[in-house]
Design an enzyme around this catalytic site. Structure first.
Site, PDB file in Angstrom:
ATOM      1  N   ARG A  45       1.068  -1.170   0.123  1.00  0.00           N
ATOM      2  CA  ARG A  45      -0.012  -0.084  -0.219  1.00  0.00           C
ATOM      3  C   ARG A  45       0.742   1.314   0.193  1.00  0.00           C
ATOM      4  NH1 ARG A  45      -3.515  -3.431  -1.453  1.00  0.00           N
ATOM      5  NH2 ARG A  45      -4.624  -4.489  -0.037  1.00  0.00           N
ATOM      6  N   GLY A  46       0.460   2.279  -0.580  1.00  0.00           N
ATOM      7  CA  GLY A  46       1.114   3.726  -0.471  1.00  0.00           C
ATOM      8  C   GLY A  46       2.061   3.956  -1.624  1.00  0.00           C
ATOM      9  N   CYS A  47       2.141   3.180  -2.442  1.00  0.00           N
ATOM     10  CA  CYS A  47       3.358   3.258  -3.750  1.00  0.00           C
ATOM     11  C   CYS A  47       2.431   3.651  -4.762  1.00  0.00           C
ATOM     12  CB  CYS A  47       3.589   1.689  -3.945  1.00  0.00           C
ATOM     13  SG  CYS A  47       4.727   1.059  -2.894  1.00  0.00           S
ATOM     14  N   SER A  48       3.273   4.517  -5.493  1.00  0.00           N
ATOM     15  CA  SER A  48       2.447   5.262  -6.684  1.00  0.00           C
ATOM     16  C   SER A  48       2.202   4.083  -7.793  1.00  0.00           C
ATOM     17  CB  SER A  48       3.239   6.378  -7.202  1.00  0.00           C
ATOM     18  OG  SER A  48       4.761   5.998  -7.553  1.00  0.00           O
ATOM     19  N   ALA A  49       3.186   3.423  -7.773  1.00  0.00           N
ATOM     20  CA  ALA A  49       3.100   2.330  -8.889  1.00  0.00           C
ATOM     21  C   ALA A  49       2.725   0.762  -8.139  1.00  0.00           C
ATOM     22  CB  ALA A  49       4.458   1.819  -9.577  1.00  0.00           C
TER      23      ALA A  49
END
Length: 134
Positions: A45-49
């Site tokens: 969670r929380g990754c742009s990709a």
């Protein structure tokens, strides 16, 4: 997988474009992660990709992580993170300050904030996994 100190030595002598290439090459070197393992449960969670991390425990008790991303640079970042912990005992992983191990790479200043925003979540997931197995 290459040694983190060797990667750091190489990284220090590269310009920005070559650093990107090194990260992309690290990502390409990751072991293939089977598509069925890329699920909501393995998504960081929380990754742009999209980044998926799947832990396995070997017979000797070490943890081995499979990982993948749909973005080349992000895949390289997770490969770099895994270099600090791959195939180690859970207690050793918990004792490893991954942030400090990655500090010489200065990723926050080398890459955009979009690319680095998920690193703390990658590290948290790895530590949480090690805690479960410790």
């Amino acid at each position: 997988m290459r040694d983190l100190a060797d990667l750091q030595d190489e990284y220090e002598f590269l310009d920005a474009d070559d650093r990107y290439r090194l990260l992309i090459d690290l990502g390409r070197g990751l072991e293939d992660m089977p598509e069925p393992l890329k699920t909501d449960a393995t998504l960081v969670r929380g990754c742009s990709a999209s980044v998926w991390v799947y832990p396995t425990r070997r017979d000797d008790g070490t943890l081995h992580f499979l990982a993948d991303s749909n973005a080349a640079i992000t895949k390289g970042i997770i490969a770099l993170v895994l270099t600090a912990v791959q195939d180690r005992q859970p207690a050793d992983i918990l004792a490893t300050d991954i942030d400090a191990a990655l500090a010489p790479f200065d990723l926050k200043n080398q890459l955009s904030s979009n690319r680095t925003q998920g690193i703390p979540n990658m590290i948290a997931l790895i530590h949480a996994t090690a805690e479960r197995y410790a």
